[in-house]
Design an enzyme around this catalytic site. Structure first.
Site, PDB file in Angstrom:
ATOM      1  N   GLU A   1     -12.227  -2.063  12.524  1.00 54.24           N
ATOM      2  CA  GLU A   1     -12.292  -1.387  11.226  1.00 54.24           C
ATOM      3  C   GLU A   1     -13.443  -1.913  10.365  1.00 54.24           C
ATOM      4  O   GLU A   1     -14.197  -1.137   9.786  1.00 54.24           O
ATOM      5  CB  GLU A   1     -10.965  -1.561  10.484  1.00 54.24           C
ATOM      6  CG  GLU A   1     -11.013  -1.011   9.070  1.00 54.24           C
ATOM      7  CD  GLU A   1      -9.700  -1.137   8.315  1.00 54.24           C
ATOM      8  OE1 GLU A   1      -8.723  -1.673   8.874  1.00 54.24           O
ATOM      9  OE2 GLU A   1      -9.657  -0.694   7.154  1.00 54.24           O
TER      10      GLU A   1
ATOM     11  N   ASP B   1      -8.291  -9.098   4.140  1.00 57.90           N
ATOM     12  CA  ASP B   1      -8.038  -7.991   5.071  1.00 57.90           C
ATOM     13  C   ASP B   1      -9.045  -7.911   6.216  1.00 57.90           C
ATOM     14  O   ASP B   1      -9.923  -7.052   6.200  1.00 57.90           O
ATOM     15  CB  ASP B   1      -8.044  -6.661   4.280  1.00 57.90           C
ATOM     16  CG  ASP B   1      -7.473  -5.509   5.097  1.00 57.90           C
ATOM     17  OD1 ASP B   1      -6.894  -5.771   6.161  1.00 57.90           O
ATOM     18  OD2 ASP B   1      -7.609  -4.353   4.656  1.00 57.90           O
TER      19      ASP B   1
ATOM     20  N   GLU C   1       0.822  -1.217   0.000  1.00 59.87           N
ATOM     21  CA  GLU C   1       0.000   0.000   0.000  1.00 59.87           C
ATOM     22  C   GLU C   1       0.856   1.267   0.000  1.00 59.87           C
ATOM     23  O   GLU C   1       0.616   2.205   0.751  1.00 59.87           O
ATOM     24  CB  GLU C   1      -0.960  -0.015   1.197  1.00 59.87           C
ATOM     25  CG  GLU C   1      -1.905  -1.216   1.150  1.00 59.87           C
ATOM     26  CD  GLU C   1      -2.957  -1.257   2.254  1.00 59.87           C
ATOM     27  OE1 GLU C   1      -2.689  -0.731   3.344  1.00 59.87           O
ATOM     28  OE2 GLU C   1      -4.032  -1.827   2.009  1.00 59.87           O
TER      29      GLU C   1
HETATM   30  C1  GCU Z   1      -6.014  -2.120   6.026  1.00 57.43           C
HETATM   31  C2  GCU Z   1      -6.324  -0.783   6.620  1.00 57.43           C
HETATM   32  C3  GCU Z   1      -5.172   0.177   6.536  1.00 57.43           C
HETATM   33  C4  GCU Z   1      -3.905  -0.483   7.080  1.00 57.43           C
HETATM   34  C5  GCU Z   1      -3.672  -1.808   6.394  1.00 57.43           C
HETATM   35  C6  GCU Z   1      -2.517  -2.594   6.989  1.00 57.43           C
HETATM   36  O1  GCU Z   1      -5.914  -2.028   4.643  1.00 57.43           O
HETATM   37  O2  GCU Z   1      -7.438  -0.246   5.963  1.00 57.43           O
HETATM   38  O3  GCU Z   1      -5.490   1.327   7.255  1.00 57.43           O
HETATM   39  O4  GCU Z   1      -2.817   0.339   6.913  1.00 57.43           O
HETATM   40  O5  GCU Z   1      -4.807  -2.609   6.529  1.00 57.43           O
HETATM   41  O6  GCU Z   1      -2.796  -3.564   7.692  1.00 57.43           O
HETATM   42  O7  GCU Z   1      -1.379  -2.265   6.769  1.00 57.43           O
END
Ligand code: GCU
Length: 681
Positions: A396, A368, A289
């Site tokens: 979340e 996730d 990400e």
């Molecule tokens: C999810 C979450 C993010 C987080 C990511 C992770 O995608 O929405 O906020 O950073 O997990 O576990 O790194």
């Protein structure tokens, strides 16, 4: 140092009254160790409130002995052969409890064990001082039981102070600075020790510029946090940015095989240990990400993890290397790329290449933290790697701590999953070396967790990491009894029954009114609260349901789909592959089926969607009804009563919204009416 004074803060599972049984006794504490000192302080405080006394070691009459086995003549020998045998086998954190001839004994080989033993007595209450009890040994199933904090030092423009935090601000930082008063951090450490957690990673896995400095210029802040939790046997870890040698060290590269990079990590890590000698290690989110990682240098994740591991090894530190690596820029038109496959495809070829002090931190499901996913196949596929499992305590995807959603039943199923079928080991056994990690749900909210009942998730995380076989309902009752019973003035059984009825199956209720049959997501993009069936359907994140007028679900079979089922050992590969044998609750995770497909339960997919959504929303309303039956005065804390009541109102509203959007969506797609003729919009 006194016990933390946090008068305005809810005491969670350690209200002063929980110490009544211990505090009214004559107690002896034997041993020299900083954590034995913590035990002594706890006992002194309890005795000051309830009339007991902490005696010397001179042999006067006592009701309770808490002793290290290394201290003097084996205190256990008079407690029968079991007690004598346990001495020296309890390990760093284990303890023994026994009662004979009116004396209760807690024995441990080390201070941390004695502290866990003390908190076990708190759970037992008067039960620890009744009839004789044979020696019982308790040792944690996993040595590593950590909470990750996604806390930012500076408020992030999109994610705020705590990423995915629903409990106010950070316990550690406020507006870019370490909090001046860290009393609550100490109280937090105490709560964590009392449920079994022994490590915290203090900052967000997404390490932004300000947070990166914690490794160097702002290391003193990490040391200050470590000082607060050390008396409770908790070690501190830091999330670090893989590009730190460039960002902080001014090097032109972060290539893990570059000698300058190696030296930078080694020198930097040495300084960390000079400042914090019991520092735990690093947590790394790399190539994930948007975070930097070894792929930029055509290196593997083993190369990346090992350079940090080498720097930590001389000091006994470990690196938690996250397996959450996938392409978040995929084209939704591309049906061949499957996010569920990504971690397995990236990491299993590297099995055996990670150093011993690398823990591969794998999210429990392949996508996730959805309310329902099959287990990640990675956990079973890397026998030569230390694998740890990551759970999400912060809600979340399970209602942002506005919804009651007790997660221990989900975690218990996950930990008990047997990849090779009924005769094989449970997942909990596969992660003994790497342990359990949870993303914390705590913040500076006076109730710690936003929703007061979400405290139970934090408590249950620690208890399951210590003893994965514990029944979720038992843990729930433990939490209720500790948190509410000692101070309640009303009918304790009614209170316990009501809370139990509300919480024990609340995860299943949540599952019913949200995305059906394991398909996942359908949440509003970005913040992930509330329904949006097509919210992620045409995005780059790789989380789809592929609903059309004929059917719904993701074909992950080997025969006609992405082949993901083939990542499991044969027992589950076959079952997930087969439409007839695939468990209903994950059917749409593995298969695209017509709406009139008949589930193993005997209902069609479309009717199941309608039924569960009507039922789930009604059960959310039942929660509110049950809460209304509690006499608020019984709870002692009217603020807590009001907070829960207010959030239940939102849960009912949101569950109805989920029901109506999901039902309307699938009715409009399929044209199939509800067999029971209920209202669909
Ligand atoms: C999810 C979450 C993010 C987080 C990511 C992770 O995608 O929405 O906020 O950073 O997990 O576990 O790194």
């Amino acid at each position: 140092m006194n016990l933390p004074d946090t008068t305005d803060v809810h005491p969670a599972w350690l209200p002063p009254e929980a110490f009544r049984a211990i505090g009214s006794r004559r107690v002896r504490v034997c041993g020299d160790d900083p954590l034995v000192e913590t035990v002594r302080r706890e006992v002194v405080e309890a005795c000051a409130s309830y009339g007991g006394c902490l005696g010397g070691e001179d042999g006067g009459p006592v009701d309770l002995v808490l002793a290290l086995t290394t201290h003097g003549p084996a205190a256990g020998s008079s407690f029968g052969p079991e007690a004598a045998e346990c001495s020296g086998t309890l390990g760093a954190e284990g303890f023994l409890v026994a009662r004979r001839r009116g004396v209760t004994l807690v024995l441990a080989d080390a201070g941390a064990g004695l502290l866990h033993g003390l908190f076990h007595l708190v759970r037992l209450g008067e039960g620890a001082f009744g009839a004789d009890r044979p020696a019982e040994c308790h040792r944690p199933a996993m040595g590593r039981r950590m909470l990750d904090h996604w806390d930012n030092v500076a408020v992030h423009p999109v994610m705020g102070q705590v990423e995915r935090g629903y409990s106010g601000g950070s316990l550690f930082w406020e507006d870019g600075a370490l909090r001046a008063d860290l009393t609550r951090v100490r109280a937090y450490g105490r709560l964590l020790a009392a449920c079994g957690v022994n490590a915290i990673a203090v900052n967000n896995v997404n390490v932004h510029a300000t947070e990166a400095l914690l490794l160097t210029d702002r290391l003193g802040e990490v040391a200050a946090l470590a000082e607060q939790v050390r008396p409770y046997g908790i070690r501190v870890y830091l999330s670090v940015n893989f590009a730190s040698p460039m960002v902080l060290g001014g090097l032109p590269t972060a290539d893990p095989l570059d000698e300058r990079v190696r030296q930078w990590w080694s020198a930097t890590t040495r300084e960390v240990y000079q400042t914090i000698p019991d520092f735990g290690g690093y947590v790394v989110k790399a190539d994930s990400e948007g975070q930097p990682g070894p792929f930029a240098y055509q290196r593997t994740h083993a190369d990346g993890a090992n350079v940090l591991a080498e720097a930590l090894a001389p000091f006994g530190g470990v690196v938690y290397w996250r397996a959450f690596v996938y392409n978040h820029r995929q084209d939704w038109r591309d049906r061949s790329t499957d996010r569920a496959r990504a971690a397995f495809d990236h990491f299993t070829p590297l099995d055996g290449q990670f150093h011993d002090n690398v823990i591969l931190q794998v999210k429990y499901g392949p996508i996730d933290f959805q309310p329902r996913e099959p287990l990640s196949p990675v956990i079973a596929a890397m026998p030569a790697t230390r694998v740890g499992m990551e759970l999400q305590v912060t809600q979340e995807y399970t209602g942002h701590q506005l919804h009651v959603c007790y997660l221990a039943p989900l975690w218990s199923e996950v930990l008990g999953f047997r990849y090779w079928g009924p005769d094989g080991p449970a997942a909990a056994a596969l992660i003994e070396g790497g342990g359990l990690v949870g993303v914390s749900n705590a913040g500076d909210d006076p109730f710690w967790t936003g929703h007061p009942l979400a405290q139970a998730n934090l408590y249950a995380f620690g208890r399951l990491a210590w003893a994965p076989h514990l029944a979720p309902g038992t843990i729930l009752d433990e939490w209720i009894d500790l948190t509410f019973q000692p101070a309640t003035t009303g009918d304790p059984d009614l209170l316990r029954q009501t809370l139990h009825a509300m919480m024990d199956s609340s995860w299943q209720t949540y599952e019913r009114y949200t995305a059906p049959l394991g398909v996942g997501f359908m949440v509003r993009p970005g913040h992930h609260y509330g329904p949006d069936v097509d919210g992620y359907e045409y995005t780059s994140w790789g989380t789809y349901h592929f609903a059309d007028r004929d059917g719904v679900g993701v074909d992950r079979s080997q025969a006609t789909g992405t082949g993901f089922t083939g990542q499991y050992p044969a027992f589950w590969a076959q079952r997930y592959e087969s439409l007839a044998e695939c468990p209903d609750e994950v059917l749409l995770f593995f298969h695209h089926v017509p709406y009139d497909h008949v589930l193993r339960s005997g209902t069609t997919v479309i009717q199941h969607i309608y039924d569960t959504h009507f039922t789930g929303a009604r059960q959310a309303a039942d929660l509110r009804e049950l809460w209304g039956r509690i006499d608020a005065a019984q709870l002692v804390d009217p603020r807590l009563f009001a907070r829960v009541a207010e959030r239940l109102g939102e849960q009912v509203r949101c569950a109805e919204e989920w029901r109506d959007q999901v039902n309307a969506y699938f009715f409009r797609k399929s044209g199939v009416p509800d067999a029971l003729g209920r209202r669909i919009y």
